[in-house]
Structures are given as structure tokens and as C-alpha cells.
Write an enzyme that holds these catalytic residues in place. Structure first.
Site, PDB file in Angstrom:
ATOM      1  N   ASP A 229      20.905  -0.703   8.579  1.00 27.24           N
ATOM      2  CA  ASP A 229      19.261  -1.427   8.288  1.00 27.24           C
ATOM      3  C   ASP A 229      17.889  -0.527   8.709  1.00 27.24           C
ATOM      4  O   ASP A 229      16.682  -0.512   8.495  1.00 27.24           O
ATOM      5  CB  ASP A 229      19.387  -2.387   9.852  1.00 27.24           C
ATOM      6  CG  ASP A 229      19.323  -1.624  11.528  1.00 27.24           C
ATOM      7  OD1 ASP A 229      19.424  -0.331  11.428  1.00 27.24           O
ATOM      8  OD2 ASP A 229      19.290  -1.820  12.359  1.00 27.24           O
TER       9      ASP A 229
ATOM     10  N   GLN B  22      -5.010  10.518   5.386  1.00 21.67           N
ATOM     11  CA  GLN B  22      -5.887   9.960   5.459  1.00 21.67           C
ATOM     12  C   GLN B  22      -5.888  10.239   6.921  1.00 21.67           C
ATOM     13  O   GLN B  22      -6.259   9.936   7.895  1.00 21.67           O
ATOM     14  CB  GLN B  22      -4.621   8.690   6.207  1.00 21.67           C
ATOM     15  CG  GLN B  22      -3.363   8.402   4.548  1.00 21.67           C
ATOM     16  CD  GLN B  22      -2.696   6.693   4.316  1.00 21.67           C
ATOM     17  OE1 GLN B  22      -3.483   5.915   5.631  1.00 21.67           O
ATOM     18  NE2 GLN B  22      -1.801   7.084   4.318  1.00 21.67           N
TER      19      GLN B  22
ATOM     20  N   ASP C   7      -9.261  20.977  -7.990  1.00 16.14           N
ATOM     21  CA  ASP C   7     -10.535  19.951  -7.161  1.00 16.14           C
ATOM     22  C   ASP C   7     -11.409  20.743  -6.461  1.00 16.14           C
ATOM     23  O   ASP C   7     -11.638  22.225  -5.839  1.00 16.14           O
ATOM     24  CB  ASP C   7      -9.768  18.895  -6.468  1.00 16.14           C
ATOM     25  CG  ASP C   7      -9.368  19.152  -5.135  1.00 16.14           C
ATOM     26  OD1 ASP C   7      -9.591  20.215  -4.362  1.00 16.14           O
ATOM     27  OD2 ASP C   7      -7.884  18.216  -5.857  1.00 16.14           O
TER      28      ASP C   7
ATOM     29  N   LYS D  29     -12.713  17.382 -10.393  1.00 20.25           N
ATOM     30  CA  LYS D  29     -11.708  16.068 -10.389  1.00 20.25           C
ATOM     31  C   LYS D  29     -11.955  14.723  -9.893  1.00 20.25           C
ATOM     32  O   LYS D  29     -12.491  14.710  -8.906  1.00 20.25           O
ATOM     33  CB  LYS D  29     -10.535  16.600  -9.372  1.00 20.25           C
ATOM     34  CG  LYS D  29      -8.758  15.484 -10.212  1.00 20.25           C
ATOM     35  CD  LYS D  29      -7.599  16.204  -8.996  1.00 20.25           C
ATOM     36  CE  LYS D  29      -7.796  15.299  -7.814  1.00 20.25           C
ATOM     37  NZ  LYS D  29      -6.673  16.199  -6.840  1.00 20.25           N
TER      38      LYS D  29
ATOM     39  N   ASP E  14      -2.856  24.634  -4.503  1.00 20.89           N
ATOM     40  CA  ASP E  14      -3.429  23.773  -3.988  1.00 20.89           C
ATOM     41  C   ASP E  14      -2.897  23.797  -2.346  1.00 20.89           C
ATOM     42  O   ASP E  14      -1.223  23.948  -2.484  1.00 20.89           O
ATOM     43  CB  ASP E  14      -3.003  22.490  -4.796  1.00 20.89           C
ATOM     44  CG  ASP E  14      -3.986  21.310  -4.386  1.00 20.89           C
ATOM     45  OD1 ASP E  14      -4.750  21.842  -3.799  1.00 20.89           O
ATOM     46  OD2 ASP E  14      -4.486  20.452  -5.990  1.00 20.89           O
TER      47      ASP E  14
ATOM     48  N   SER F 198       2.196  15.833  -4.518  1.00 21.73           N
ATOM     49  CA  SER F 198       3.247  14.707  -4.071  1.00 21.73           C
ATOM     50  C   SER F 198       2.981  14.581  -5.471  1.00 21.73           C
ATOM     51  O   SER F 198       4.806  14.394  -5.969  1.00 21.73           O
ATOM     52  CB  SER F 198       1.556  13.709  -3.843  1.00 21.73           C
ATOM     53  OG  SER F 198       2.472  13.358  -3.221  1.00 21.73           O
ATOM     54  N   THR F 199       2.812  13.239  -6.725  1.00 17.11           N
ATOM     55  CA  THR F 199       2.907  12.961  -7.701  1.00 17.11           C
ATOM     56  C   THR F 199       2.908  14.042  -8.592  1.00 17.11           C
ATOM     57  O   THR F 199       3.707  14.281  -9.482  1.00 17.11           O
ATOM     58  CB  THR F 199       2.391  11.482  -7.995  1.00 17.11           C
ATOM     59  OG1 THR F 199       0.998  12.077  -8.174  1.00 17.11           O
ATOM     60  CG2 THR F 199       1.744  10.559  -6.875  1.00 17.11           C
ATOM     61  N   GLY F 200       2.533  14.953  -7.986  1.00 18.17           N
ATOM     62  CA  GLY F 200       2.076  16.327  -9.503  1.00 18.17           C
ATOM     63  C   GLY F 200       0.772  15.483 -10.290  1.00 18.17           C
ATOM     64  O   GLY F 200       0.570  16.408 -11.157  1.00 18.17           O
ATOM     65  N   GLY F 201      -0.082  14.126 -10.560  1.00 20.38           N
ATOM     66  CA  GLY F 201      -0.529  14.358 -11.314  1.00 20.38           C
ATOM     67  C   GLY F 201      -1.287  14.890 -11.129  1.00 20.38           C
ATOM     68  O   GLY F 201      -2.130  14.904 -12.377  1.00 20.38           O
TER      69      GLY F 201
HETATM   70  C1  R5P Z   1      -6.218  16.450  -2.717  1.00 23.60           C
HETATM   71  O1  R5P Z   1      -6.824  16.632  -2.369  1.00 23.60           O
HETATM   72  C2  R5P Z   1      -4.807  17.358  -3.068  1.00 23.60           C
HETATM   73  O2  R5P Z   1      -5.511  18.498  -2.163  1.00 23.60           O
HETATM   74  C3  R5P Z   1      -3.866  17.204  -3.539  1.00 23.60           C
HETATM   75  O3  R5P Z   1      -4.341  17.474  -4.929  1.00 23.60           O
HETATM   76  C4  R5P Z   1      -3.166  15.897  -3.776  1.00 23.60           C
HETATM   77  O4  R5P Z   1      -3.008  15.429  -3.005  1.00 23.60           O
HETATM   78  C5  R5P Z   1      -2.231  16.655  -4.633  1.00 23.60           C
HETATM   79  O5  R5P Z   1      -1.421  14.688  -5.134  1.00 23.60           O
HETATM   80  P1  R5P Z   1      -0.993  14.558  -6.485  1.00 23.60           P
HETATM   81  O6  R5P Z   1      -0.028  15.238  -6.577  1.00 23.60           O
HETATM   82  O7  R5P Z   1      -0.263  12.902  -6.055  1.00 23.60           O
HETATM   83  O8  R5P Z   1      -1.665  14.712  -7.214  1.00 23.60           O
END
Ligand code: R5P
Length: 293
Positions: free
Chosen positions: A37, A96, A168, A191, A218, A222-225
Site C-alpha cells: 500500500d 518551493q 538562468d 530563462k 546549475d 530535474s526534468t532536464g528541461g
Molecule cells: C531552477 O531555478 C533550478 O536552478 C534548475 O535550473 C531547475 O530546477 C532545473 O529543473 P529542470 O531540469 O526540470 O529544468
């Protein structure tokens, strides 16, 4: 004399062992079972008495499960120990740190309350996303940096006229520190992230990167976006190779594949999150900071 013990949670057991070895103190292992669960059951092999206990646990995915394990271990050991310190090498929820849109919850503040309630007296983390996130925890905390270690790794690579780039403007200071240590220059891209969809766009115009090796720096992927968009933009400007240096490589879903497909030669990260790209060990910077406690 104060006695230390190190307990490693499931997300950071290898790093915790390294920290214990460097501090020359006992390492205590834990075991985690996940029920069908989704509930976790955590077992600590030994509860240290009258010792300062250092619980090491990153809160990468599954974020809440790893967080709950950290809270559970701390809550259990604080009854017998003199103090509990948490080493949270990767601090989930740090992005957050403010109410970006009306009604959003500053969840890192809630995490701080939970950590405090479980008996944790001090927190040590590595390259937390923002100073504000550290402040929102409202608990005695220290942030150490992995940039020095990442730079040392890049110094050993044969790069052509390297240029450090922040994807960014928020990461400018980090890129500047990295570039100063590497004895080179840096730039920051503009960015934009849509707060509702999470989609990223690079707003910068032309940048002078022709024939240079680039290092995108950086705090986390996370997602690499962000890295994908930045790399696509930089490749159009006729740079040479693109490398990525980050402290926390979450690389969720297909991030690693997407980043490679965008043209990145290599991602170098640290062992705050274990994985193929984790080439830089943060156990020294963490144990040095703990020794001064
Ligand atoms: C944003 O301010 C962080 O420093 C990273 O650039 C961001 O969290 C990376 O997230 P993602 O890989 O999803 O673009």
C-alpha cells in the site's frame, strides 16, 4: 568527550558510510521495507545512547518516502541520544521557497516544522537551491558547497578555452564562483519558466561562444528541461562541446537521454544523489563541516 554516531537512511547509505569513515565514528545501518500500500517500515540495527547522532538522508524521489524515513529515524533515536543532527545532502522541496502563484504553499517551511518536531537540532545540506529556502526551514542550518569539488574534476579534463554558463540569471553567483575557481570567464542566460505549465524558454539573443567548450553550471537537474533548452540555444551559436556540472542530478524520467540528444557530451554531478553521473564525492566537505560542530 562527545561521541558521534552516523546513521544512513536508504537514500544515502553509501555517502553516510563514507562520512562515518572520515569522522572515524561508528556507522549504524537501517533497513526499509515498502508495503504494497506504499507505507514504509523502517528498522534501525542499533540505537546509540548518549551520543550525537548524525542521520544522513537525501530527499530525492521518492521524495516523501525518503523524507518520512529521515523523520522516523530521527524521532526514534532522539529519545536516547543527546542530540540529533540531520545531514540532508539533497534537500527536496527547496524550490518551493515562496508563494509564486496565489494560494501556493511554501512547502519547504512545512518540511522545516516536521524536521524540528522529529527532534532534529541542526541541519547540514549541500548547495541548497536558495538562501531563502534555508531561511524558511526556521531551524539551525548550514549549507556547504560542492562547487570546489566539481571544479577540481573539470580541471583534470582537457577543455578548449572553457566558458562557464548559467542557464538562468538566478544562477549567476554560482557560475561566477565556478568560473573564478577555474580561472576563466562566465555568462548567464535569460530563462523563462511558465509557472503553470513548467515549460522553459531561453530569452537571450546572440552570445559569443564560437569554438569554445562550454560548462553549463546549475544546482540541480530535474526534468532536464532547462539544460536541454540552453544546450539547443548554445549549439546554434556554434560552440564546441557542452558539458554540464551540477550538484544534484535528479534526472527524472528521460532527462539523461533528452540531455544527451540535445548534444551534451557529459554530465558531472555529486553523490548527494547516487547515479552514473555522480563523479564528485561530497563526504569530505560534509565531514569537515561536522568536525567543527
Ligand atoms: C531552477 O531555478 C533550478 O536552478 C534548475 O535550473 C531547475 O530546477 C532545473 O529543473 P529542470 O531540469 O526540470 O529544468
Amino acid at each position: 568527550m562527545v561521541k558521534f554516531s552516523v546513521i544512513g537512511g536508504d537514500a544515502s547509505s553509501d555517502l553516510a558510510k563514507k562520512i562515518a569513515r572520515r569522522l572515524k565514528v561508528p556507522y549504524i545501518k537501517t533497513e526499509r521495507k515498502i508495503f504494497p500500500d506504499g507505507e514504509s517500515k523502517i528498522i534501525i540495527s542499533y540505537i546509540p545512547k548518549k551520543s550525537i547522532v548524525i542521520v544522513v538522508q537525501s530527499t530525492y524521489p521518492p521524495v516523501d518516502t525518503n523524507l518520512l524515513e529521515l523523520l522516523s529515524i530521527s524521532s526514534k533515536v532522539q529519545k536516547c541520544s543527546s542530540k540529533v543532527y540531520a545531514v540532508i545532502p539533497y534537500m527536496g522541496y527547496a524550490r518551493q521557497d515562496r508563494e509564486f502563484l496565489d494560494g501556493e504553499i511554501v512547502t519547504i517551511g512545512v518540511v522545516g516544522k516536521l524536521l524540528k518536531a522529529s527532534g532534529i537540532k541542526k541541519i547540514l545540506t549541500v548547495d541548497i537551491h536558495s538562501k531563502l529556502a534555508l531561511k524558511q526551514l526556521k531551524i539551525s542550518s548550514e549549507n556547504v558547497s560542492a562547487i570546489d569539488g566539481l571544479v577540481k574534476h573539470f580541471q583534470k579534463m582537457k577543455l578548449k578555452n572553457p566558458l562557464v554558463i548559467s542557464p538562468d540569471l538566478g544562477g549567476q553567483e554560482r557560475a561566477k564562483t565556478f568560473a573564478n575557481l577555474l580561472k576563466t570567464d562566465f555568462i548567464a542566460l535569460k530563462k523563462h519558466r511558465d509557472r503553470k505549465t513548467g515549460k522553459v524558454n531561453i530569452l537571450s539573443n546572440k552570445v559569443e561562444v564560437r569554438d569554445r567548450d562550454l560548462i553549463l553550471v546549475d544546482d540541480m537537474i530535474s526534468t532536464g528541461g532547462s539544460i536541454v533548452k540552453a544546450t539547443q540555444f548554445l549549439k546554434k551559436q556554434k560552440c564546441k562541446r557542452v558539458f554540464v556540472a551540477c550538484t544534484h542530478a535528479l534526472l527524472v524520467d528521460n532527462a539523461a537521454k533528452n540531455i544527451k540528444n540535445a548534444g551534451v557530451s557529459q554530465i558531472i554531478s555529486t553523490n548527494t544523489i547516487p547515479g552514473n553521473s555522480a563523479k564528485v564525492d561530497v563526504s569530505k566537505v560534509i565531514s569537515d563541516a561536522l568536525k567543527s560542530k
